[in-house]
Design a protein around this motif. Structure first.
Motif, PDB file in Angstrom:
ATOM      1  N   ALA A   1       0.832  -1.201   0.000  1.00  0.00           N
ATOM      2  CA  ALA A   1       0.000   0.000   0.000  1.00  0.00           C
ATOM      3  C   ALA A   1       0.871   1.257   0.000  1.00  0.00           C
ATOM      4  N   VAL A   2       1.919   1.262   0.789  1.00  0.00           N
ATOM      5  CA  VAL A   2       2.785   2.450   0.861  1.00  0.00           C
ATOM      6  C   VAL A   2       3.563   2.630  -0.435  1.00  0.00           C
ATOM      7  N   ILE A   3       4.104   1.544  -0.967  1.00  0.00           N
ATOM      8  CA  ILE A   3       4.883   1.649  -2.205  1.00  0.00           C
ATOM      9  C   ILE A   3       3.993   2.180  -3.343  1.00  0.00           C
ATOM     10  N   GLU A   4       2.731   1.770  -3.363  1.00  0.00           N
ATOM     11  CA  GLU A   4       1.820   2.266  -4.411  1.00  0.00           C
ATOM     12  C   GLU A   4       1.651   3.786  -4.351  1.00  0.00           C
ATOM     13  N   LYS A   5       1.859   4.346  -3.145  1.00  0.00           N
ATOM     14  CA  LYS A   5       1.730   5.808  -2.997  1.00  0.00           C
ATOM     15  C   LYS A   5       2.965   6.557  -3.497  1.00  0.00           C
ATOM     16  N   ILE A   6       4.112   5.899  -3.515  1.00  0.00           N
ATOM     17  CA  ILE A   6       5.346   6.632  -3.833  1.00  0.00           C
ATOM     18  C   ILE A   6       6.058   6.149  -5.099  1.00  0.00           C
ATOM     19  N   PHE A   7       5.632   5.006  -5.640  1.00  0.00           N
ATOM     20  CA  PHE A   7       6.300   4.433  -6.811  1.00  0.00           C
ATOM     21  C   PHE A   7       5.375   4.488  -8.026  1.00  0.00           C
ATOM     22  N   PHE A   8       5.876   5.101  -9.112  1.00  0.00           N
ATOM     23  CA  PHE A   8       5.063   5.241 -10.331  1.00  0.00           C
ATOM     24  C   PHE A   8       5.832   4.722 -11.542  1.00  0.00           C
ATOM     25  N   LYS A   9       5.064   4.324 -12.589  1.00  0.00           N
ATOM     26  CA  LYS A   9       5.697   3.782 -13.791  1.00  0.00           C
ATOM     27  C   LYS A   9       6.245   4.897 -14.674  1.00  0.00           C
ATOM     28  N   ASP A  10       5.818   6.146 -14.445  1.00  0.00           N
ATOM     29  CA  ASP A  10       6.304   7.253 -15.261  1.00  0.00           C
ATOM     30  C   ASP A  10       6.830   8.366 -14.345  1.00  0.00           C
ATOM     31  N   ASN A  11       7.517   9.336 -14.958  1.00  0.00           N
ATOM     32  CA  ASN A  11       8.132  10.380 -14.133  1.00  0.00           C
ATOM     33  C   ASN A  11       7.212  11.592 -13.919  1.00  0.00           C
ATOM     34  N   LEU A  12       5.915  11.387 -14.137  1.00  0.00           N
ATOM     35  CA  LEU A  12       4.956  12.485 -13.913  1.00  0.00           C
ATOM     36  C   LEU A  12       3.911  12.119 -12.860  1.00  0.00           C
ATOM     37  N   MET A  13       4.102  10.973 -12.201  1.00  0.00           N
ATOM     38  CA  MET A  13       3.170  10.465 -11.177  1.00  0.00           C
ATOM     39  C   MET A  13       1.787  10.183 -11.765  1.00  0.00           C
ATOM     40  N   LYS A  14       1.738   9.841 -13.066  1.00  0.00           N
ATOM     41  CA  LYS A  14       0.439   9.612 -13.707  1.00  0.00           C
ATOM     42  C   LYS A  14       0.116   8.118 -13.747  1.00  0.00           C
ATOM     43  N   LYS A  15       1.138   7.310 -14.164  1.00  0.00           N
ATOM     44  CA  LYS A  15       0.877   5.874 -14.337  1.00  0.00           C
ATOM     45  C   LYS A  15       1.094   5.144 -13.021  1.00  0.00           C
ATOM     46  N   LYS A  16       0.012   4.718 -12.430  1.00  0.00           N
ATOM     47  CA  LYS A  16       0.062   4.044 -11.127  1.00  0.00           C
ATOM     48  C   LYS A  16       0.609   2.624 -11.258  1.00  0.00           C
ATOM     49  N   PHE A  17       1.202   2.154 -10.197  1.00  0.00           N
ATOM     50  CA  PHE A  17       1.675   0.765 -10.132  1.00  0.00           C
ATOM     51  C   PHE A  17       0.767   0.018  -9.161  1.00  0.00           C
ATOM     52  N   THR A  18       0.243  -1.133  -9.588  1.00  0.00           N
ATOM     53  CA  THR A  18      -0.687  -1.878  -8.733  1.00  0.00           C
ATOM     54  C   THR A  18      -0.133  -3.276  -8.462  1.00  0.00           C
ATOM     55  N   PHE A  19       0.103  -3.555  -7.216  1.00  0.00           N
ATOM     56  CA  PHE A  19       0.693  -4.848  -6.847  1.00  0.00           C
ATOM     57  C   PHE A  19      -0.221  -6.006  -7.202  1.00  0.00           C
ATOM     58  N   ALA A  20      -1.532  -5.779  -7.092  1.00  0.00           N
ATOM     59  CA  ALA A  20      -2.485  -6.865  -7.367  1.00  0.00           C
ATOM     60  C   ALA A  20      -2.342  -7.388  -8.795  1.00  0.00           C
ATOM     61  N   ASP A  21      -1.882  -6.510  -9.713  1.00  0.00           N
ATOM     62  CA  ASP A  21      -1.731  -6.928 -11.113  1.00  0.00           C
ATOM     63  C   ASP A  21      -0.409  -7.644 -11.392  1.00  0.00           C
ATOM     64  N   GLU A  22       0.457  -7.646 -10.434  1.00  0.00           N
ATOM     65  CA  GLU A  22       1.810  -8.172 -10.683  1.00  0.00           C
ATOM     66  C   GLU A  22       2.045  -9.468  -9.919  1.00  0.00           C
ATOM     67  N   SER A  23       2.928 -10.314 -10.469  1.00  0.00           N
ATOM     68  CA  SER A  23       3.243 -11.577  -9.787  1.00  0.00           C
ATOM     69  C   SER A  23       4.382 -11.360  -8.797  1.00  0.00           C
ATOM     70  N   THR A  24       4.464 -12.319  -7.867  1.00  0.00           N
ATOM     71  CA  THR A  24       5.579 -12.289  -6.917  1.00  0.00           C
ATOM     72  C   THR A  24       6.881 -12.604  -7.662  1.00  0.00           C
ATOM     73  N   HIS A  25       7.994 -12.219  -7.082  1.00  0.00           N
ATOM     74  CA  HIS A  25       9.325 -12.472  -7.637  1.00  0.00           C
ATOM     75  C   HIS A  25       9.489 -11.852  -9.022  1.00  0.00           C
ATOM     76  N   THR A  26       9.025 -10.616  -9.160  1.00  0.00           N
ATOM     77  CA  THR A  26       9.238  -9.899 -10.418  1.00  0.00           C
ATOM     78  C   THR A  26       9.914  -8.560 -10.116  1.00  0.00           C
ATOM     79  N   ILE A  27      10.562  -7.994 -11.127  1.00  0.00           N
ATOM     80  CA  ILE A  27      11.292  -6.736 -10.949  1.00  0.00           C
ATOM     81  C   ILE A  27      10.694  -5.683 -11.871  1.00  0.00           C
ATOM     82  N   HIS A  28      10.547  -4.458 -11.382  1.00  0.00           N
ATOM     83  CA  HIS A  28       9.887  -3.411 -12.158  1.00  0.00           C
ATOM     84  C   HIS A  28      10.661  -2.099 -12.119  1.00  0.00           C
ATOM     85  N   PHE A  29      10.713  -1.441 -13.272  1.00  0.00           N
ATOM     86  CA  PHE A  29      11.376  -0.147 -13.363  1.00  0.00           C
ATOM     87  C   PHE A  29      10.354   0.962 -13.093  1.00  0.00           C
ATOM     88  N   GLY A  30      10.791   2.023 -12.420  1.00  0.00           N
ATOM     89  CA  GLY A  30       9.881   3.139 -12.183  1.00  0.00           C
ATOM     90  C   GLY A  30      10.545   4.265 -11.414  1.00  0.00           C
TER      91      GLY A  30
END
Ligand code: GTP
Ligand code: MG
Length: 469
Positions: A31-60
């Motif tokens: 929940a906290v990471i979703e508030k501070i981590f975004f897929k783009d540098n304009l804070m527009k594209k949200k990152f949602t953990f529910a959509d992602e699998s465990t043991h994966t790496i993401h750029f943002g």
């Protein structure tokens, strides 16, 4: 300390580096990471953990969610519970290295209802969540601190569960004996005797001698874990600094033919067969009026008192009477089991008419060395390893070597309880009493892996961990 808090810490050491890792663990992590981590540098594209699998790496991008400032470009690694180091939801943020950036990211996390982790708290949670047992948690700390191959190999084996397996097997052995004793109890009223008391006694004795063997491996274990304090001592000009340099393969200490060259002690690390020796060169021992030299000699004695092993050098190129005096001095002032007596400069011995006919007879078991001729240095090294009790034990074998004092103390308590069981059998007391002793032994065994433990013990263990582990 609340186990359900979400915690965070910088897991990599302070200072500049390619990357740093900030670890977050606990139920609010995602929940906290979703508030501070975004897929783009304009804070527009949200990152949602529910959509992602465990043991994966993401750029943002990490933002300060209070002032919306971009803080860093990062990679995050996702570990969904229970498949993480702690067993909880975990995110590891790989940021650019450098203490300023990492501190900034950590501060953002701390502003979002996340608490700074205590030393070892991630590992403590791994233990409390049943991911690893206590002996494995302790192995993690040892592994981080390992400076030699042997220390590394003993801690990795322990982390892989070698000690835990041994504890489990021994527990089963004791449980089998307890069952025999208690089965006996059930049928005692009917006047039946299933197993002879002698047989039970023999089983307990066999187990005890096995445990005692493992306890005795602690001496080696301590050497593997902590290394050896090795002091080179002797009269001035006996060749101490020369030997120090020779062993290190490096001209570290000043060498001269003037007696009293070394004033303060010098310390350097030497690794032999995977054992870390803290090698210490000291000022030559003699009565001196010189204030500085006297202080140096005082320090030599302090180092000698604290040493695990002493190499005592006698210059074999000197006068016979002086050698005899020196031998007496050594005998009167040093413990033989902690010292190796060495006759130095053996190349000069014959030149100075020291032959066996009318000169000094050097006993065959004593070591004569010559640095000039590279004589007997290998013998000396072997003797050093033999003295610290590591020559016979093959550290790469599967034998258990106890490296941790706490484990040794627990096993000693197990042995005491088993001895009490033997005494109880001998006095002919009823099976109930034997069973109590055996169950005590089981309890102490469980302390090693943390099955039976208390908060004080836990606090003591994890206090010595580093932050972020
Ligand atoms: N021929 C010969 N000379 C040696 C040997 N080992 C040391 N020396 C010489 O002995 C002298 C004294 O050596 P140091 O290593 O300075 O002796 P030390 O015991 O450290 O002396 P202090 O620091 O004064 O107590 C030097 O001139 C060395 O070159 C050896 O194996 N053979
Ligand atoms: Mg010296």
């Amino acid at each position: 300390m609340n186990l359900y808090d979400t915690i965070s810490a910088i897991s990599t050491p302070m200072g500049e580096g390619g990357i740093s890792v900030i670890r977050v663990s606990g139920e609010n992590t995602f929940a906290v990471i979703e508030k501070i981590f975004f897929k783009d540098n304009l804070m527009k594209k949200k990152f949602t953990f529910a959509d992602e699998s465990t043991h994966t790496i993401h750029f943002g991008y990490i933002f300060d969610n209070k002032n919306k400032n971009l803080t860093d470009e990062v990679l995050i690694s996702i570990f969904k519970n229970p498949n993480s180091y702690t067993g909880e939801d975990v995110v590891e943020i790989s940021s650019h290295g450098g203490s300023f950036i990492t501190q900034k990211i950590l501060n953002i996390l701390l502003q979002n209802n996340i608490r700074h982790a205590e030393p070892g708290e991630f590992t403590k949670r791994a233990f409390l969540n049943g991911r690893i047992d206590l002996s494995q948690a302790e192995a993690v700390a040892d592994l981080i601190k390992a400076k030699t191959d042997s220390a590394h190999s003993s801690s990795i084996k322990q982390l892989e569960g070698s000690l835990s397996e041994f504890v489990k097997k021994t527990q089963q052995d004791i449980i089998n004996i307890v069952s025999l004793v208690e089965l006996e109890l059930d049928f005692a009223e009917e006047g039946l005797e299933f197993v002879k008391k002698d047989e039970i006694k023999l089983k307990v004795e066999t187990l005890n001698s096995k445990l005692e063997k493992i306890i005795s491996s602690y001496i080696t274990g301590k050497v593997i874990r902590e290394g050896v304090n090795l002091v080179i001592a002797g009269k001035p000009n006996s060749g101490k600094s020369s030997l120090f340099n020779y062993l290190l393969n490096h001209n570290r200490a000043i060498v001269s033919e003037i007696a009293g060259t070394t004033r303060d002690y010098i310390e350097e690390n030497l690794i032999l067969k995977g054992i870390l020796f803290s090698l210490i060169d000291t000022a030559g021992l003699r009565d001196s009026d010189d204030e500085i030299e006297s202080e140096g000699i005082k320090r030599s004695f302090k180092k000698i008192r604290d040493a695990d092993l002493i190499l005592y050098l006698i210059d074999s190129s000197t006068d016979e009477n002086i050698i005899k005096e020196d031998e007496k001095y050594f005998k009167d002032n040093f413990y033989e089991e902690k010292s190796i007596l060495i006759y130095s400069k053996s190349d000069l011995r014959n030149k100075n008419n020291f032959n066996n006919k009318n000169g000094v007879k050097i006993k065959p078991d004593k070591i004569e060395i010559s640095l000039l001729k590279d004589e007997s240095i290998e013998t000396l090294k072997n003797e050093m390893l033999k003295k610290v009790a590591v020559s016979e034990i093959n550290t790469s074998s599967n034998e258990i070597i106890l490296t941790n004092l706490r484990h040794k103390i627990c096993l000693e308590k197990v042995v005491t309880s088993l001895n009490e069981a033997i005494a109880t059998i001998q006095t002919g007391m009823s099976g109930e009493f034997i069973s109590v002793d055996l169950r005590n032994a089981l309890k102490h065994l469980g302390e090693i892996t943390g099955e039976t433990t208390n908060d004080m013990i836990l606090e003591n263990i994890f206090r010595n961990f580093c932050i972020g582990k």
